[in-house]
Design an enzyme around this catalytic site. Sequence first.
Site, short mmCIF file in Angstrom:
data_model
loop_
_atom_site.label_atom_id
_atom_site.label_comp_id
_atom_site.label_asym_id
_atom_site.label_seq_id
_atom_site.Cartn_x
_atom_site.Cartn_y
_atom_site.Cartn_z
CG ASP A 153 -1.95 -0.94 1.15
OD1 ASP A 153 -2.26 -1.65 0.21
OD2 ASP A 153 -2.53 -1.40 2.39
CE LYS A 154 0.39 8.51 -0.92
NZ LYS A 154 -0.76 9.56 -1.05
#
Length: 342
Positions: A153-154
Amino acid sequence: MQGLSVEQTASGSDQLQTITVAGDEGSARLDRVLAVRLPELSRSRLKALILAGQISLRDTPILDPAYHVAPGDTITIRVPPPVSPEPEPENIPLDIIYEDDDIIVIEKPRGLVVHPAAGHETGTLVNALIAHCGESLSGIGGVKRPGIVHRLDKDTTGLMVAAKNDRAHASLSAQFADHGRTGALRRGYMAFVWGVPNRPHGTVDAPIDRHPHAREKMAVRQGGREAITHWEVLDTFSGRDGKPVASLLACRLETGRTHQIRVHLSHIGHPLMGDAVYGPGFKTKANSLPPAAKVSLEGLGRQALHAYLLTLEHPGTGEILEWTSDLPADLAALRHQLHAAE
Protein backbone atom coordinates in the site's frame (compact mmCIF):
# COMPACT_ATOMS: atom_id res chain seq x y z
CA MET A 1 -34.02 16.12 -19.10
CA GLN A 2 -34.22 19.89 -18.84
CA GLY A 3 -31.73 22.47 -17.68
CA LEU A 4 -28.64 21.34 -19.56
CA SER A 5 -26.05 24.10 -19.68
CA VAL A 6 -22.52 23.22 -20.69
CA GLU A 7 -19.52 25.54 -21.09
CA GLN A 8 -16.17 24.36 -22.34
CA THR A 9 -13.09 26.52 -21.87
CA ALA A 10 -9.37 26.00 -21.84
CA SER A 11 -7.50 26.14 -18.56
CA GLY A 12 -3.94 25.35 -19.51
CA SER A 13 -4.45 21.95 -21.09
CA ASP A 14 -7.51 21.04 -19.01
CA GLN A 15 -11.09 21.14 -20.24
CA LEU A 16 -13.75 22.72 -18.02
CA GLN A 17 -17.41 21.80 -18.24
CA THR A 18 -20.22 23.32 -16.19
CA ILE A 19 -23.53 21.54 -15.64
CA THR A 20 -26.64 22.92 -13.94
CA VAL A 21 -28.74 20.27 -12.21
CA ALA A 22 -32.34 20.21 -13.45
CA GLY A 23 -35.41 19.88 -11.26
CA ASP A 24 -36.11 16.27 -12.21
CA GLU A 25 -32.53 15.37 -11.22
CA GLY A 26 -32.87 16.52 -7.63
CA SER A 27 -31.59 14.04 -5.01
CA ALA A 28 -29.97 11.90 -7.72
CA ARG A 29 -26.46 10.54 -7.27
CA LEU A 30 -23.70 12.69 -8.70
CA ASP A 31 -22.14 9.86 -10.71
CA ARG A 32 -25.48 8.96 -12.30
CA VAL A 33 -26.24 12.55 -13.30
CA LEU A 34 -22.79 12.92 -14.84
CA ALA A 35 -23.11 9.61 -16.70
CA VAL A 36 -26.30 10.87 -18.40
CA ARG A 37 -25.06 14.39 -19.06
CA LEU A 38 -21.58 13.44 -20.24
CA PRO A 39 -21.99 10.22 -22.25
CA GLU A 40 -18.64 10.84 -23.93
CA LEU A 41 -16.93 9.95 -20.63
CA SER A 42 -17.07 6.39 -19.32
CA ARG A 43 -18.42 5.65 -15.85
CA SER A 44 -14.99 4.55 -14.70
CA ARG A 45 -13.47 7.79 -16.03
CA LEU A 46 -16.11 9.86 -14.23
CA LYS A 47 -15.53 7.99 -10.97
CA ALA A 48 -11.78 8.55 -11.28
CA LEU A 49 -12.35 12.27 -11.84
CA ILE A 50 -14.57 12.46 -8.75
CA LEU A 51 -12.07 10.63 -6.53
CA ALA A 52 -9.25 12.81 -7.87
CA GLY A 53 -11.08 15.99 -6.78
CA GLN A 54 -11.81 17.18 -10.32
CA ILE A 55 -15.59 17.58 -9.77
CA SER A 56 -16.60 20.69 -7.78
CA LEU A 57 -19.68 22.37 -6.36
CA ARG A 58 -19.17 26.07 -5.57
CA ASP A 59 -15.38 25.61 -5.81
CA THR A 60 -15.44 22.74 -3.29
CA PRO A 61 -14.41 19.31 -4.60
CA ILE A 62 -17.01 16.53 -4.28
CA LEU A 63 -15.10 13.34 -3.50
CA ASP A 64 -18.04 10.95 -3.09
CA PRO A 65 -19.58 9.46 -6.27
CA ALA A 66 -22.75 8.80 -4.26
CA TYR A 67 -23.17 12.49 -3.31
CA HIS A 68 -26.80 13.55 -3.89
CA VAL A 69 -27.12 16.69 -5.98
CA ALA A 70 -29.89 19.27 -5.60
CA PRO A 71 -31.86 21.17 -8.27
CA GLY A 72 -29.99 24.28 -9.31
CA ASP A 73 -26.57 22.98 -8.26
CA THR A 74 -23.86 24.09 -10.65
CA ILE A 75 -21.31 21.33 -11.03
CA THR A 76 -17.90 22.05 -12.55
CA ILE A 77 -16.01 19.21 -14.19
CA ARG A 78 -12.31 19.58 -14.90
CA VAL A 79 -11.10 17.00 -17.41
CA PRO A 80 -7.32 16.74 -17.68
CA PRO A 81 -5.94 15.81 -21.08
CA PRO A 82 -5.42 12.13 -21.82
CA VAL A 83 -2.12 10.75 -20.60
CA SER A 84 0.12 8.31 -22.37
CA PRO A 85 -0.92 4.71 -21.64
CA GLU A 86 2.73 3.88 -21.04
CA PRO A 87 4.36 5.29 -17.89
CA GLU A 88 7.29 7.59 -18.51
CA PRO A 89 10.69 7.24 -16.81
CA GLU A 90 11.14 9.56 -13.85
CA ASN A 91 14.31 10.22 -11.88
CA ILE A 92 12.94 9.16 -8.48
CA PRO A 93 15.61 8.00 -5.99
CA LEU A 94 15.43 4.32 -5.06
CA ASP A 95 16.78 2.73 -1.88
CA ILE A 96 18.24 -0.37 -3.53
CA ILE A 97 18.96 -3.32 -1.23
CA TYR A 98 20.01 -5.80 -3.93
CA GLU A 99 20.28 -5.80 -7.72
CA ASP A 100 21.55 -8.03 -10.50
CA ASP A 101 20.61 -8.71 -14.11
CA ASP A 102 17.36 -10.46 -13.13
CA ILE A 103 15.86 -8.74 -10.09
CA ILE A 104 15.94 -5.58 -8.03
CA VAL A 105 15.01 -5.41 -4.34
CA ILE A 106 14.17 -2.01 -2.92
CA GLU A 107 13.13 -0.49 0.39
CA LYS A 108 9.86 1.26 -0.39
CA PRO A 109 9.30 4.48 1.57
CA ARG A 110 5.98 5.73 2.82
CA GLY A 111 3.94 7.72 0.33
CA LEU A 112 5.25 5.96 -2.79
CA VAL A 113 2.50 4.45 -4.97
CA VAL A 114 3.61 1.22 -6.64
CA HIS A 115 2.03 1.53 -10.10
CA PRO A 116 0.10 4.22 -12.01
CA ALA A 117 -3.63 4.49 -11.39
CA ALA A 118 -6.33 7.14 -11.42
CA GLY A 119 -5.03 10.12 -9.48
CA HIS A 120 -1.48 8.73 -9.45
CA GLU A 121 -0.41 8.66 -13.09
CA THR A 122 3.13 9.80 -12.27
CA GLY A 123 5.59 9.67 -9.41
CA THR A 124 5.19 5.91 -8.88
CA LEU A 125 7.62 3.09 -8.28
CA VAL A 126 7.02 1.96 -11.86
CA ASN A 127 8.14 5.36 -13.18
CA ALA A 128 11.28 5.09 -11.05
CA LEU A 129 12.01 1.52 -12.18
CA ILE A 130 11.63 2.42 -15.85
CA ALA A 131 14.19 5.19 -15.42
CA HIS A 132 16.58 2.97 -13.46
CA CYS A 133 16.31 -0.29 -15.40
CA GLY A 134 15.75 1.06 -18.89
CA GLU A 135 14.86 -1.30 -21.72
CA SER A 136 15.41 -4.46 -19.67
CA LEU A 137 12.34 -3.93 -17.50
CA SER A 138 9.84 -6.74 -17.95
CA GLY A 139 6.49 -5.89 -19.52
CA ILE A 140 4.63 -9.10 -18.74
CA GLY A 141 2.69 -7.32 -16.02
CA GLY A 142 1.23 -4.92 -18.58
CA VAL A 143 2.24 -1.40 -19.53
CA LYS A 144 1.06 -0.02 -16.20
CA ARG A 145 2.93 -2.60 -14.12
CA PRO A 146 6.18 -3.58 -15.85
CA GLY A 147 8.26 -5.81 -13.61
CA ILE A 148 5.79 -5.67 -10.71
CA VAL A 149 4.90 -9.03 -9.12
CA HIS A 150 3.50 -7.81 -5.80
CA ARG A 151 2.66 -4.53 -4.15
CA LEU A 152 2.60 -2.62 -0.89
CA ASP A 153 0.00 0.00 0.00
CA LYS A 154 1.04 3.60 -0.57
CA ASP A 155 1.87 4.22 3.10
CA THR A 156 3.24 0.78 3.95
CA THR A 157 7.03 0.70 4.03
CA GLY A 158 9.48 -2.10 3.44
CA LEU A 159 10.93 -4.66 1.07
CA MET A 160 9.74 -5.14 -2.50
CA VAL A 161 11.17 -7.10 -5.41
CA ALA A 162 10.69 -6.40 -9.13
CA ALA A 163 11.68 -8.39 -12.19
CA LYS A 164 14.08 -6.96 -14.75
CA ASN A 165 13.36 -9.39 -17.59
CA ASP A 166 10.65 -11.77 -18.76
CA ARG A 167 12.26 -14.91 -17.37
CA ALA A 168 12.57 -13.39 -13.91
CA HIS A 169 9.00 -12.08 -14.09
CA ALA A 170 7.62 -15.53 -14.86
CA SER A 171 9.59 -17.12 -12.01
CA LEU A 172 8.68 -14.50 -9.41
CA SER A 173 5.03 -14.47 -10.48
CA ALA A 174 4.86 -18.24 -9.95
CA GLN A 175 6.49 -17.95 -6.52
CA PHE A 176 4.09 -15.23 -5.38
CA ALA A 177 1.12 -17.19 -6.74
CA ASP A 178 2.26 -20.19 -4.67
CA HIS A 179 2.65 -17.96 -1.58
CA GLY A 180 5.39 -20.18 -0.17
CA ARG A 181 3.19 -23.24 0.18
CA THR A 182 5.66 -25.39 -1.76
CA GLY A 183 8.54 -22.99 -2.38
CA ALA A 184 10.91 -20.71 -0.55
CA LEU A 185 8.87 -17.50 -0.72
CA ARG A 186 8.26 -15.82 2.63
CA ARG A 187 6.92 -12.34 3.35
CA GLY A 188 7.01 -10.96 6.88
CA TYR A 189 5.49 -7.77 8.26
CA MET A 190 5.81 -5.84 11.52
CA ALA A 191 2.42 -4.57 12.67
CA PHE A 192 1.73 -2.26 15.62
CA VAL A 193 -1.83 -3.02 16.73
CA TRP A 194 -4.29 -1.89 19.35
CA GLY A 195 -4.74 -4.31 22.22
CA VAL A 196 -2.92 -7.55 23.01
CA PRO A 197 -4.11 -10.92 21.65
CA ASN A 198 -5.02 -13.48 24.29
CA ARG A 199 -2.47 -16.01 22.98
CA PRO A 200 1.12 -15.76 21.73
CA HIS A 201 0.40 -16.68 18.11
CA GLY A 202 -2.46 -17.57 15.81
CA THR A 203 -3.88 -17.67 12.31
CA VAL A 204 -6.66 -15.68 10.66
CA ASP A 205 -8.34 -17.75 7.96
CA ALA A 206 -11.13 -15.56 6.62
CA PRO A 207 -12.13 -14.80 2.99
CA ILE A 208 -11.73 -11.24 1.72
CA ASP A 209 -13.78 -9.36 -0.87
CA ARG A 210 -14.79 -5.80 -1.67
CA HIS A 211 -16.69 -4.04 1.09
CA PRO A 212 -20.42 -4.13 0.24
CA HIS A 213 -20.90 -0.38 0.71
CA ALA A 214 -17.48 1.30 0.62
CA ARG A 215 -15.91 0.22 -2.65
CA GLU A 216 -12.46 1.58 -1.77
CA LYS A 217 -12.30 -0.84 1.19
CA MET A 218 -11.99 -4.59 1.54
CA ALA A 219 -13.82 -6.71 4.11
CA VAL A 220 -14.09 -10.25 5.44
CA ARG A 221 -17.03 -11.69 3.49
CA GLN A 222 -18.43 -15.15 2.87
CA GLY A 223 -17.82 -16.11 -0.72
CA GLY A 224 -14.73 -13.91 -0.94
CA ARG A 225 -11.27 -15.07 -1.97
CA GLU A 226 -9.31 -17.28 0.41
CA ALA A 227 -7.08 -15.23 2.72
CA ILE A 228 -4.77 -16.56 5.44
CA THR A 229 -2.54 -14.53 7.78
CA HIS A 230 -0.32 -16.01 10.49
CA TRP A 231 0.68 -13.77 13.42
CA GLU A 232 2.91 -13.86 16.48
CA VAL A 233 3.21 -11.42 19.38
CA LEU A 234 6.70 -9.90 19.55
CA ASP A 235 6.19 -7.11 22.08
CA THR A 236 3.52 -5.57 24.28
CA PHE A 237 3.05 -2.00 25.48
CA SER A 238 1.28 -0.53 28.49
CA GLY A 239 -0.82 2.60 28.68
CA ARG A 240 -0.90 5.41 31.21
CA ASP A 241 -2.70 3.18 33.69
CA GLY A 242 -0.09 0.43 33.43
CA LYS A 243 -2.48 -1.93 31.62
CA PRO A 244 -1.67 -3.45 28.21
CA VAL A 245 -2.84 -1.14 25.44
CA ALA A 246 -1.00 -2.19 22.26
CA SER A 247 1.32 -4.80 20.85
CA LEU A 248 3.78 -5.48 18.05
CA LEU A 249 2.98 -8.50 15.88
CA ALA A 250 5.03 -10.32 13.27
CA CYS A 251 2.70 -11.34 10.45
CA ARG A 252 3.32 -13.82 7.64
CA LEU A 253 1.13 -13.98 4.56
CA GLU A 254 -0.04 -17.28 3.12
CA THR A 255 -2.12 -15.43 0.52
CA GLY A 256 -1.82 -11.97 -0.97
CA ARG A 257 -5.15 -10.14 -0.96
CA THR A 258 -5.54 -6.38 -1.14
CA HIS A 259 -5.19 -4.83 2.36
CA GLN A 260 -5.06 -8.39 3.78
CA ILE A 261 -3.18 -7.72 7.03
CA ARG A 262 -5.13 -4.54 7.70
CA VAL A 263 -8.47 -6.29 7.16
CA HIS A 264 -7.60 -9.45 9.08
CA LEU A 265 -6.19 -7.72 12.14
CA SER A 266 -9.19 -5.40 12.29
CA HIS A 267 -11.44 -8.47 11.94
CA ILE A 268 -9.98 -10.05 15.10
CA GLY A 269 -10.29 -6.81 17.06
CA HIS A 270 -6.70 -5.62 16.80
CA PRO A 271 -6.57 -3.00 14.02
CA LEU A 272 -3.32 -1.38 13.04
CA MET A 273 -2.39 1.74 14.96
CA GLY A 274 -2.76 4.78 12.71
CA ASP A 275 -5.09 3.01 10.26
CA ALA A 276 -7.84 5.54 9.55
CA VAL A 277 -9.59 3.17 7.11
CA TYR A 278 -9.85 -0.06 9.11
CA GLY A 279 -9.45 1.22 12.67
CA PRO A 280 -11.32 4.55 12.96
CA GLY A 281 -13.23 3.38 16.04
CA PHE A 282 -9.95 3.06 17.93
CA LYS A 283 -8.82 6.66 17.38
CA THR A 284 -9.75 7.73 20.90
CA LYS A 285 -7.58 4.97 22.38
CA ALA A 286 -4.62 7.24 21.69
CA ASN A 287 -5.65 9.08 24.87
CA SER A 288 -4.65 6.01 26.88
CA LEU A 289 -1.08 6.11 25.59
CA PRO A 290 1.82 7.75 27.43
CA PRO A 291 2.03 11.42 26.30
CA ALA A 292 5.16 11.02 24.17
CA ALA A 293 3.77 7.89 22.50
CA LYS A 294 0.53 9.71 21.70
CA VAL A 295 2.47 12.52 20.03
CA SER A 296 4.50 9.97 18.08
CA LEU A 297 1.37 8.19 16.87
CA GLU A 298 -0.37 11.43 15.91
CA GLY A 299 2.69 12.40 13.86
CA LEU A 300 2.79 9.03 12.11
CA GLY A 301 0.03 9.86 9.64
CA ARG A 302 -0.19 6.29 8.33
CA GLN A 303 -0.90 2.70 9.27
CA ALA A 304 1.89 1.25 11.42
CA LEU A 305 2.89 -1.55 9.05
CA HIS A 306 6.33 -2.46 7.68
CA ALA A 307 7.41 -5.29 5.34
CA TYR A 308 10.54 -6.45 7.16
CA LEU A 309 11.24 -9.87 5.62
CA LEU A 310 11.46 -11.18 2.06
CA THR A 311 12.73 -14.63 1.11
CA LEU A 312 12.67 -16.04 -2.44
CA GLU A 313 14.35 -18.34 -4.90
CA HIS A 314 16.53 -16.46 -7.36
CA PRO A 315 14.96 -16.78 -10.83
CA GLY A 316 18.30 -17.45 -12.51
CA THR A 317 20.52 -19.31 -10.06
CA GLY A 318 17.94 -21.08 -7.89
CA GLU A 319 19.73 -19.76 -4.79
CA ILE A 320 17.53 -19.01 -1.79
CA LEU A 321 17.95 -15.32 -0.94
CA GLU A 322 16.66 -13.54 2.15
CA TRP A 323 16.55 -9.87 3.12
CA THR A 324 15.47 -8.19 6.33
CA SER A 325 14.69 -4.55 6.98
CA ASP A 326 14.81 -2.59 10.23
CA LEU A 327 11.84 -0.51 11.28
CA PRO A 328 11.87 2.90 9.55
CA ALA A 329 12.53 5.96 11.69
CA ASP A 330 8.87 6.81 12.33
CA LEU A 331 7.95 3.32 13.54
CA ALA A 332 11.18 2.94 15.51
CA ALA A 333 10.33 6.19 17.28
CA LEU A 334 6.82 4.95 18.01
CA ARG A 335 8.17 1.74 19.53
CA HIS A 336 10.67 3.68 21.63
CA GLN A 337 8.02 6.02 22.99
CA LEU A 338 5.62 3.15 23.72
CA HIS A 339 8.34 1.60 25.90
CA ALA A 340 9.56 4.87 27.43
CA ALA A 341 6.94 5.05 30.17
CA GLU A 342 7.42 1.45 31.31
